[in-house]
Design an enzyme around this catalytic site. Structure first.
Site, PDB file in Angstrom:
ATOM      1  N   ASP A 162       1.030  -1.180   0.113  1.00 62.04           N
ATOM      2  CA  ASP A 162      -0.121   0.000   0.226  1.00 62.04           C
ATOM      3  C   ASP A 162       1.046   1.214  -0.030  1.00 62.04           C
ATOM      4  O   ASP A 162       1.658   1.409   1.008  1.00 62.04           O
ATOM      5  CB  ASP A 162      -0.923  -0.175   1.412  1.00 62.04           C
TER       6      ASP A 162
ATOM      7  N   HIS B  30      -4.137  13.604   0.777  1.00 63.07           N
ATOM      8  CA  HIS B  30      -4.531  12.881   1.940  1.00 63.07           C
ATOM      9  C   HIS B  30      -3.216  12.918   3.145  1.00 63.07           C
ATOM     10  O   HIS B  30      -3.598  13.116   4.110  1.00 63.07           O
ATOM     11  CB  HIS B  30      -4.681  11.388   1.406  1.00 63.07           C
TER      12      HIS B  30
ATOM     13  N   ARG C 209       0.581  17.262  13.056  1.00 57.09           N
ATOM     14  CA  ARG C 209       1.775  18.145  13.105  1.00 57.09           C
ATOM     15  C   ARG C 209       1.181  19.441  11.969  1.00 57.09           C
ATOM     16  O   ARG C 209       1.504  19.478  10.878  1.00 57.09           O
ATOM     17  CB  ARG C 209       3.085  17.915  12.308  1.00 57.09           C
TER      18      ARG C 209
ATOM     19  N   GLU D 139     -10.996   3.981   3.024  1.00 60.32           N
ATOM     20  CA  GLU D 139      -9.884   4.720   2.091  1.00 60.32           C
ATOM     21  C   GLU D 139     -10.036   4.390   0.590  1.00 60.32           C
ATOM     22  O   GLU D 139     -10.132   3.230   0.305  1.00 60.32           O
ATOM     23  CB  GLU D 139      -8.576   4.447   2.574  1.00 60.32           C
TER      24      GLU D 139
ATOM     25  N   GLU E  13      -8.983   4.274  -2.724  1.00 59.02           N
ATOM     26  CA  GLU E  13      -7.643   4.021  -3.680  1.00 59.02           C
ATOM     27  C   GLU E  13      -7.827   3.463  -4.705  1.00 59.02           C
ATOM     28  O   GLU E  13      -8.813   2.647  -5.288  1.00 59.02           O
ATOM     29  CB  GLU E  13      -6.676   3.128  -2.641  1.00 59.02           C
TER      30      GLU E  13
ATOM     31  N   ASP F 253      -9.240   0.578   1.488  1.00 51.08           N
ATOM     32  CA  ASP F 253      -8.520   0.017   2.422  1.00 51.08           C
ATOM     33  C   ASP F 253      -9.163   0.403   3.781  1.00 51.08           C
ATOM     34  O   ASP F 253      -8.866   1.426   4.614  1.00 51.08           O
ATOM     35  CB  ASP F 253      -7.151   0.765   2.292  1.00 51.08           C
TER      36      ASP F 253
ATOM     37  N   ARG G 111      -9.322   3.544  12.795  1.00 52.46           N
ATOM     38  CA  ARG G 111      -8.474   4.735  13.055  1.00 52.46           C
ATOM     39  C   ARG G 111      -8.168   4.684  14.551  1.00 52.46           C
ATOM     40  O   ARG G 111      -6.931   5.110  14.860  1.00 52.46           O
ATOM     41  CB  ARG G 111      -9.306   5.896  12.930  1.00 52.46           C
TER      42      ARG G 111
ATOM     43  N   GLN H  40      -5.623   2.244  14.742  1.00 48.80           N
ATOM     44  CA  GLN H  40      -4.454   2.566  13.978  1.00 48.80           C
ATOM     45  C   GLN H  40      -3.618   3.425  15.118  1.00 48.80           C
ATOM     46  O   GLN H  40      -2.365   3.384  15.080  1.00 48.80           O
ATOM     47  CB  GLN H  40      -4.799   3.322  12.818  1.00 48.80           C
TER      48      GLN H  40
ATOM     49  N   LYS I 244      -5.524  -2.326   9.873  1.00 46.97           N
ATOM     50  CA  LYS I 244      -5.764  -2.397   8.504  1.00 46.97           C
ATOM     51  C   LYS I 244      -5.929  -3.856   7.976  1.00 46.97           C
ATOM     52  O   LYS I 244      -6.588  -4.327   6.999  1.00 46.97           O
ATOM     53  CB  LYS I 244      -4.671  -1.983   7.625  1.00 46.97           C
TER      54      LYS I 244
ATOM     55  N   THR J 298      -9.433  -5.862   3.262  1.00 45.62           N
ATOM     56  CA  THR J 298      -9.302  -4.908   1.995  1.00 45.62           C
ATOM     57  C   THR J 298     -10.374  -5.502   0.947  1.00 45.62           C
ATOM     58  O   THR J 298     -10.064  -6.597   0.588  1.00 45.62           O
ATOM     59  CB  THR J 298      -7.952  -4.929   1.771  1.00 45.62           C
TER      60      THR J 298
ATOM     61  N   THR K  56      -4.716   6.442  -0.177  1.00 46.89           N
ATOM     62  CA  THR K  56      -6.018   7.450  -0.291  1.00 46.89           C
ATOM     63  C   THR K  56      -5.838   8.460  -1.329  1.00 46.89           C
ATOM     64  O   THR K  56      -5.066   9.211  -1.078  1.00 46.89           O
ATOM     65  CB  THR K  56      -6.435   7.917   1.043  1.00 46.89           C
TER      66      THR K  56
ATOM     67  N   GLU L 263     -10.928  12.470   7.184  1.00 45.15           N
ATOM     68  CA  GLU L 263     -10.815  13.773   6.466  1.00 45.15           C
ATOM     69  C   GLU L 263     -12.228  14.363   6.186  1.00 45.15           C
ATOM     70  O   GLU L 263     -12.570  15.574   6.415  1.00 45.15           O
ATOM     71  CB  GLU L 263     -10.059  13.612   5.020  1.00 45.15           C
TER      72      GLU L 263
END
Lengths: 434, 434
Positions: free
Chosen positions: B134, B141, B150, B206, B208, B240, B244, B247, B260, B264, B367, B381
């Site tokens: 992946d 994304h 950050r 996600e 993809e 995917d 969260r 994760q 994950k 999938t 993503t 998001e």
């Protein structure tokens, strides 16, 4: 003392053999000279050919089912059978190969057809590997590596709750003896903002225990910790070759990738849980302040008997040492008791989200370093990231691996009143980058 | 305008079909009712049965080799053949299925044996997947997710040099239509020090692009960027699924794992590079200050023609919407032009260290979110990590996925003077945790 710890074999080289006495009987896939791959069992300096043995009618019932499943080009079908047929096969092999075997003369008569000299055979990967997962359960390694990045707080907060692991690359796992080409890749030179491209200058090894998965689980169904041991087909040694300079630049935020995926070497013999039974130990006591694992990772039997006491050794043989007929030099001595999590905990965790494990999947333990530097399972730790080189008998220094260097992993189980058993070698030589 | 953009098919439902007009001809593995899996080609509302077609002698030469390789239980053998036989097969299929086909009457006579209604067939994974990788090439994304952690420096310094990727779990990739069981796992409640265990409360999707690898490379041999396109067998949609909360707690320091690996989902049809040829675009210009990629990632042809212009759509259908006979609600609209790195760059990077790619390996793009929130390819998001819920026509709110929610991914290629083609659906419904 177990009931099968004392008997000897009529295969003379097995008695006192460092790796493959009668008590071990690991399985693997080999090619006899000029012939096709098939399953076999290591006994002393020989391989017991399961294809020939099956065709000769040496096995019946559950043992026969297991022997037939193990006689093909991979052990996947054998792994899928689970532990009952595997135990039946072991029982029958112990009978057939013991000094007092009633079949002794008949088997000796089969001679070279049944027992092939290991030195004349080529070993292959024991199974078609569906998925490969590399864990991080060597707590001293995690601490040593953590210290390099976070001196005050080497272990992340999740370490003592989560058996940390990540998906590895299955397609580049190779059997012992396969040369490893130094990888090219991006690295960030110290103090620079822009990466450069070229051969890795920080080639390293990682000393790991490999775990072969037997019976799988359905997607969406987790494996309870109390049943996890039944999903293990066996064990091997694993060298998780690592390009540290590539790793440092690529690994944020999604983990190691090209720094590992160029090659992973495994020892070819699958040492069974039955052979390791006498070398099980209680899980080492947690340090003061260590949290209790969550219930899905806790099982009384696993806490009492789920750790393994296997001595692990890393040896280095440089080209110059080879030219001077020097033996490989031991550079580290460690033990599987350095695992913070047991194999059963790894399996219970891996499948708790419903992830499907399949026969022939491979786990790596993560680097198994001891507390002391001389017990470290990587050069990064042994040399303090290249700051304190190792000095070899030739006068050569090693910070990381040079072209022509060969790394040999070995493992040995010893126990009071037990015949000691080994894993055979996990060996690989670094070739220059292309 | 390409030469094959105008013709129509005697299979009436193909003409004007949103996904499968004559110009698409994607391959997949399907089971006709009560029969075994085999390869087929989507045309309109039907599947052209390659097994029957081969047995009927419709193919010869290179096209015949490709059709035979694609007629088995997986497409791996077909993928391994590479692009020349694949192009020959497409050419022959275009002849056979065109409105003016000289074989029209003969084929219509074969009728239901040759053309199976898609609605009556079951679709499978198109290939046995060796390794799944992946990537993380959706730059918006990466920026959106980075901002959550950050705010001042969302992109890490390596992002514009390294096509970031990580190894995923191959064993739990499923074909569209397979239900997805909400995973259990460890999560750290806000403000707590000790994790809890239970069903994920932050189930996400996600969006993809999936890339199927065709011809592989030998271990130790990299694939130069100029040759990378020849190693692509085709494309699909990929969801995917991501937990969260699991994760966030598990992913340091080695990347996403159980968050994950529970499932999938891929769309079952493999859209070929030939079908997508008219929808290639130049790689979008880099932003001011973006660095030049290293030479091993640069190729003039790839820069000029290596991007893909595919519109991507995410739809949500809740149980209540289903009960009220409401159609799925679009929650995002994006495009593959949001990829910072091309598919050729992903392949060149993945193999630059000598990593062996094999026919049937699968890549995910990562993503693919657009710049605007309504183009975001994940709920994390779309809802600002659950802060701004989506409001549905039923009045329901969604921060993350609830049990019974179904996610449908769709893709469409449109071009001036081109017949538009689609990918079919990538669909999955969340079932309650066990």
């Amino acid at each position: 003392m177990t009931t099968d710890s004392l008997p000897t074999s009529w295969v003379e080289s097995a008695n006192g053999h460092p790796d493959f006495p009668l008590q071990n009987l690991p399985l693997g896939i080999f090619s006899p000279p000029g012939d096709t791959p098939r399953g076999g069992v290591a006994i002393g300096d020989y391989i017991f050919d399961l294809k020939v043995a099956c065709d000769t009618g040496l096995f019946h019932g559950s043992a026969g089912e297991a022997a037939r499943a193990a006689s093909g080009e991979t052990l996947n079908a054998f792994f899928a059978l689970g532990s009952t047929p595997r135990r039946a096969l072991r029982k029958r092999l112990l009978e057939l190969l013991a000094s007092d075997s009633p079949d002794h003369k008949r088997l000796e008569h089969l001679g070279a057809a049944l027992l092939k000299p290991q030195l004349a055979c080529r070993m292959h990967l024991p199974a078609r590997i569906g998925d490969y997962t590399d864990f991080y359960v060597g707590i001293h390694h995690a601490q040593n590596i953590g210290k390099l990045f976070r001196p005050d707080n080497p272990l992340l907060p999740n370490y003592k709750y989560v058996p940390i692991g990540y998906h590895g690359r299955a397609s580049t796992i190779v059997a012992s003896g396969t040369d490893v080409i130094r990888p090219n890749g991006q690295t960030l030179p110290p103090g620079q903002q822009v990466p450069t491209f070229g051969p890795s200058a920080k080639m390293d090894l990682e000393l790991e225990l490999g775990i072969w998965i037997g019976k799988g689980n359905d997607q969406g169904r987790s494996i309870p910790i109390g049943e996890a041991a039944f999903h293990v087909a066996g064990f091997c040694l694993l060298n998780d070759w690592s390009a540290r300079d590539i790793q440092a630049w690529e690994y944020q935020p999604l983990g190691p990738f090209l720094s590992k995926s160029f090659a992973t070497t495994v020892s070819p013999w699958v040492v069974t849980p039955e052979a390791l039974e006498p070398f099980r130990k209680p899980q080492p006591p947690r340090a003061e302040g260590d949290p209790q694992p969550l219930p899905y990772l806790l099982d009384v039997e696993d806490q009492d008997n789920g750790a393994l006491d296997i001595e692990l050794e890393v040896l280095l043989l440089t080209e110059r040492m080879h030219e001077q007929h020097l033996p490989p030099q031991r550079i580290a001595l460690s033990n599987t008791l350095n695992m913070y999590w047991t194999v059963a905990q790894m399996i219970a965790h891996h499948s708790v989200n419903g992830c499907r494990l399949q026969p022939g999947d491979l786990f790596g333990s993560g680097t198994l370093s001891g507390e002391q530097r001389e017990a470290a399972g990587s050069l990064m730790e042994l040399t303090g990231n290249g700051q304190q080189p190792i000095i070899l008998p030739t006068g050569e220094e090693r910070r990381f691996l040079e072209d022509g260097d060969e790394i040999i992993l070995r493992a040995r189980c010893k126990g009071d009143g037990q015949v000691s058993i080994g894993f055979g070698e996990c060996r690989g030589k670094i070739l220059p980058a292309r």
